[in-house]
Design a protein around this motif. Structure first.
Motif, PDB file in Angstrom:
ATOM      1  N   VAL A 164       0.814  -1.212   0.000  1.00  0.00           N
ATOM      2  CA  VAL A 164       0.000   0.000   0.000  1.00  0.00           C
ATOM      3  C   VAL A 164       0.851   1.267   0.000  1.00  0.00           C
ATOM      4  N   ASN A 165       2.053   1.223   0.625  1.00  0.00           N
ATOM      5  CA  ASN A 165       2.860   2.449   0.686  1.00  0.00           C
ATOM      6  C   ASN A 165       4.353   2.210   0.586  1.00  0.00           C
ATOM      7  N   GLY A 166       4.788   0.965   0.406  1.00  0.00           N
ATOM      8  CA  GLY A 166       6.205   0.682   0.217  1.00  0.00           C
ATOM      9  C   GLY A 166       7.027   0.645   1.487  1.00  0.00           C
ATOM     10  N   GLN A 167       6.407   0.763   2.666  1.00  0.00           N
ATOM     11  CA  GLN A 167       7.175   0.674   3.898  1.00  0.00           C
ATOM     12  C   GLN A 167       7.590  -0.776   4.161  1.00  0.00           C
ATOM     13  N   ARG A 168       8.675  -0.934   4.904  1.00  0.00           N
ATOM     14  CA  ARG A 168       9.224  -2.260   5.149  1.00  0.00           C
ATOM     15  C   ARG A 168       8.832  -2.756   6.541  1.00  0.00           C
ATOM     16  N   LEU A 169       8.052  -3.811   6.576  1.00  0.00           N
ATOM     17  CA  LEU A 169       7.716  -4.513   7.810  1.00  0.00           C
ATOM     18  C   LEU A 169       8.782  -5.578   8.029  1.00  0.00           C
ATOM     19  N   HIS A 170       9.401  -5.600   9.214  1.00  0.00           N
ATOM     20  CA  HIS A 170      10.485  -6.558   9.438  1.00  0.00           C
ATOM     21  C   HIS A 170      10.573  -6.929  10.921  1.00  0.00           C
ATOM     22  N   SER A 171      11.407  -7.914  11.205  1.00  0.00           N
ATOM     23  CA  SER A 171      11.631  -8.398  12.580  1.00  0.00           C
ATOM     24  C   SER A 171      10.333  -8.805  13.252  1.00  0.00           C
ATOM     25  N   LEU A 172       9.421  -9.391  12.485  1.00  0.00           N
ATOM     26  CA  LEU A 172       8.134  -9.816  13.021  1.00  0.00           C
ATOM     27  C   LEU A 172       8.276 -11.190  13.660  1.00  0.00           C
ATOM     28  N   ASN A 173       7.991 -11.264  14.971  1.00  0.00           N
ATOM     29  CA  ASN A 173       8.106 -12.504  15.728  1.00  0.00           C
ATOM     30  C   ASN A 173       6.876 -12.672  16.616  1.00  0.00           C
ATOM     31  N   GLY A 174       6.621 -13.910  17.000  1.00  0.00           N
ATOM     32  CA  GLY A 174       5.494 -14.176  17.887  1.00  0.00           C
ATOM     33  C   GLY A 174       4.838 -15.500  17.554  1.00  0.00           C
ATOM     34  N   THR A 175       3.768 -15.805  18.264  1.00  0.00           N
ATOM     35  CA  THR A 175       3.064 -17.067  18.054  1.00  0.00           C
ATOM     36  C   THR A 175       1.563 -16.824  17.920  1.00  0.00           C
ATOM     37  N   VAL A 176       0.941 -17.692  17.158  1.00  0.00           N
ATOM     38  CA  VAL A 176      -0.517 -17.718  17.006  1.00  0.00           C
ATOM     39  C   VAL A 176      -0.974 -19.134  17.337  1.00  0.00           C
ATOM     40  N   ARG A 177      -1.885 -19.242  18.313  1.00  0.00           N
ATOM     41  CA  ARG A 177      -2.406 -20.546  18.725  1.00  0.00           C
ATOM     42  C   ARG A 177      -3.879 -20.645  18.339  1.00  0.00           C
ATOM     43  N   ILE A 178      -4.243 -21.816  17.834  1.00  0.00           N
ATOM     44  CA  ILE A 178      -5.632 -22.081  17.464  1.00  0.00           C
ATOM     45  C   ILE A 178      -6.083 -23.322  18.220  1.00  0.00           C
ATOM     46  N   ARG A 179      -7.155 -23.145  19.000  1.00  0.00           N
ATOM     47  CA  ARG A 179      -7.749 -24.272  19.723  1.00  0.00           C
ATOM     48  C   ARG A 179      -9.248 -24.251  19.451  1.00  0.00           C
ATOM     49  N   GLY A 180      -9.689 -25.104  18.558  1.00  0.00           N
ATOM     50  CA  GLY A 180     -11.098 -25.090  18.190  1.00  0.00           C
ATOM     51  C   GLY A 180     -11.468 -23.769  17.553  1.00  0.00           C
ATOM     52  N   ASP A 181     -12.417 -23.068  18.150  1.00  0.00           N
ATOM     53  CA  ASP A 181     -12.836 -21.771  17.605  1.00  0.00           C
ATOM     54  C   ASP A 181     -12.149 -20.596  18.294  1.00  0.00           C
ATOM     55  N   GLU A 182     -11.121 -20.893  19.132  1.00  0.00           N
ATOM     56  CA  GLU A 182     -10.377 -19.846  19.826  1.00  0.00           C
ATOM     57  C   GLU A 182      -9.027 -19.612  19.140  1.00  0.00           C
ATOM     58  N   VAL A 183      -8.698 -18.347  18.871  1.00  0.00           N
ATOM     59  CA  VAL A 183      -7.410 -17.970  18.287  1.00  0.00           C
ATOM     60  C   VAL A 183      -6.762 -16.946  19.200  1.00  0.00           C
ATOM     61  N   SER A 184      -5.516 -17.195  19.590  1.00  0.00           N
ATOM     62  CA  SER A 184      -4.811 -16.248  20.452  1.00  0.00           C
ATOM     63  C   SER A 184      -3.497 -15.847  19.799  1.00  0.00           C
ATOM     64  N   MET A 185      -3.174 -14.553  19.927  1.00  0.00           N
ATOM     65  CA  MET A 185      -1.900 -14.010  19.440  1.00  0.00           C
ATOM     66  C   MET A 185      -1.066 -13.633  20.648  1.00  0.00           C
ATOM     67  N   GLU A 186       0.132 -14.210  20.727  1.00  0.00           N
ATOM     68  CA  GLU A 186       0.959 -14.043  21.916  1.00  0.00           C
ATOM     69  C   GLU A 186       2.324 -13.485  21.529  1.00  0.00           C
ATOM     70  N   GLY A 187       2.705 -12.403  22.183  1.00  0.00           N
ATOM     71  CA  GLY A 187       4.052 -11.856  22.009  1.00  0.00           C
ATOM     72  C   GLY A 187       4.378 -11.447  20.597  1.00  0.00           C
ATOM     73  N   ILE A 188       3.408 -10.874  19.888  1.00  0.00           N
ATOM     74  CA  ILE A 188       3.673 -10.420  18.519  1.00  0.00           C
ATOM     75  C   ILE A 188       4.431  -9.097  18.583  1.00  0.00           C
ATOM     76  N   THR A 189       5.649  -9.090  18.094  1.00  0.00           N
ATOM     77  CA  THR A 189       6.460  -7.876  18.051  1.00  0.00           C
ATOM     78  C   THR A 189       7.029  -7.704  16.651  1.00  0.00           C
ATOM     79  N   GLY A 190       7.357  -6.483  16.316  1.00  0.00           N
ATOM     80  CA  GLY A 190       7.928  -6.229  15.003  1.00  0.00           C
ATOM     81  C   GLY A 190       8.327  -4.787  14.849  1.00  0.00           C
ATOM     82  N   ARG A 191       8.819  -4.480  13.671  1.00  0.00           N
ATOM     83  CA  ARG A 191       9.243  -3.123  13.361  1.00  0.00           C
ATOM     84  C   ARG A 191       8.690  -2.727  11.997  1.00  0.00           C
ATOM     85  N   LEU A 192       8.357  -1.448  11.876  1.00  0.00           N
ATOM     86  CA  LEU A 192       7.945  -0.860  10.611  1.00  0.00           C
ATOM     87  C   LEU A 192       8.942   0.235  10.299  1.00  0.00           C
TER      88      LEU A 192
END
Length: 392
Positions: A164-192
């Motif tokens: 959309v604008n050419g910016q660089r998304l980088h150093s993206l780390n973290g976890t996504v857990r799926i349990r049935g109909d539950e989705v959790s995002m844990e410790g998502i970090t990154g840089r723009l």
């Protein structure tokens, strides 16, 4: 009678024509295997399908990016069987899959792998220059056609360019857990670019739709670029709560620095300041193509505060201004309501080749029922011993 019998054989079949049809001219490959189909069109669930791949290689600019050996899948009498099968991605990536069960009663499908993002970029244009890896471990159990998913997705140093604008998304780390109909995002970090952000939250799914979402995010010195219009850097905290009955976005934004640089034109007949665009017809065309918001987003309630902590400027063909915004945005995403003031603390307005020094400048958003702001900008200059005032 509706009986179906089909057989497809592949012997070192070139895949380049298939990729060319999809616009992926840099991809090529070879496939050796067979697919057999037997059954009746009136009872598709009882079809017999056998797929065997002796070898498959997908190449990118001559290098092997995806390969498989002795892969197979069988569907007989309503039972699906996928023997342990591995796909290799590049030099270090891999993806294992196996499954067994009656698709109408009980089916189990397991996957495990390390997927390089550069491989994803081969098939998704927006990820063409992406790097990093995504680790996936999942198990899908389906009982009476109702799937139960358990998965762990780990992001490791993901990077890509935002289309959309050419910016660089980088150093993206973290976890996504799926349990049935539950989705959790844990410790998502990154840089723009040079800024940083972190987020976390959870969501509940309703089939393939979103039932509810809770998200917390924080940004530090995050640069935001609006092409050909504005550049700004901000600190921000926000929470997004989307439910079945009510959705709300709260945000506290501090602008560290910003500049609006898009050129403007003054219409002397109407007294209106417009953005310079190639044509109004083009503007209307772009507006018409803007995607419609979903009902959930249209009703999203806003509680957003915008203030400055550094220099906020306008620098274009008609003005150089220092601004001090103090705004409160409420209403909904479909119909936002802006309250507050943008003060011009200093600046110069250029009009008819004369520079006018701003002596007073305020843009007030006072009436939530009006869509226009009240603008009061006064400037003066001296030409040949004459004091000339400019009021907008």
């Amino acid at each position: 009678s509706g009986d179906i019998t089909g057989e497809a054989l592949f012997a070192e079949t070139e895949l380049a024509p298939l990729f060319t049809l999809t616009g992926r001219t840099s991809l090529s490959g070879r496939l050796t295997g067979r697919v057999d189909v037997r059954g009746n069109a009136k009872a598709l669930q009882d079809m017999d399908v056998v797929a065997e791949i002796s070898s498959m290689d997908i190449l990118h600019d001559g290098g092997v990016m995806v390969s498989a050996r002795n892969a197979a899948g069988f569907y007989r009498d309503g039972t699906l069987t996928i023997p342990p099968t591995r796909l290799a991605f590049g030099r270090s990536g891999w993806f294992d899959i196996q499954g067994q069960g009656d698709v109408r009663r009980a089916l189990t499908l397991s996957t495990d792998g390390v997927i390089p993002m550069e491989v994803m970029g081969l098939f998704m244009e927006d990820l063409a220059d992406s790097t990093g890896v995504m680790r996936v471990s999942s198990q899908i159990r389906a009982r009476e056609l109702k799937p139960e998913i358990s998965a762990l997705i780990t992001l490791e140093d993901i990077a890509c360019t935002l289309p959309v604008n050419g910016q660089r998304l980088h150093s993206l780390n973290g976890t996504v857990r799926i349990r049935g109909d539950e989705v959790s995002m844990e410790g998502i970090t990154g840089r723009l670019d040079t800024g940083a952000f972190r987020m976390g939250g959870s969501a509940r799914l309703n089939g393939f739709g979103l039932h509810s979402l809770e998200l917390l995010a924080e940004a530090k010195a995050l640069p935001v670029s609006i092409p050909d219009t504005m550049e700004l850097t901000m600190d921000a905290e926000l929470s997004l709560d989307m439910g079945k009955k009510r959705s709300r976005l709260w945000a506290d934004v501090d602008i560290l620095d910003g500049v609006y640089y898009r050129d403007m034109q003054v219409n002397l007949l109407t007294g209106v300041i417009d953005r310079l665009l190639p044509s109004r017809q083009l503007f209307r065309k772009k507006t018409a193509e803007r995607p419609e918001l979903s009902p959930a987003l249209q009703a999203l309630e806003l509680d957003v505060t915008v203030k400055r902590r550094g220099d906020v400027k306008v620098e274009n063909n008609i003005a150089v201004l220092d601004l001090n915004p103090d705004l409160k945005i409420t209403g909904t995403l479909q119909n936002p309501v802006v309250n507050g003031r943008v003060a011009v603390t200093d600046g110069v307005v250029t009009f008819q080749n004369n520079d006018f020094t701003v002596t007073r400048g305020v843009i007030d958003f006072l009436d939530p029922h009006r869509t226009k702001a009240e603008v009061d900008i006064r400037a003066t200059t001296r030409v040949r011993n004459w004091d000339i005032a400019l009021n907008l």
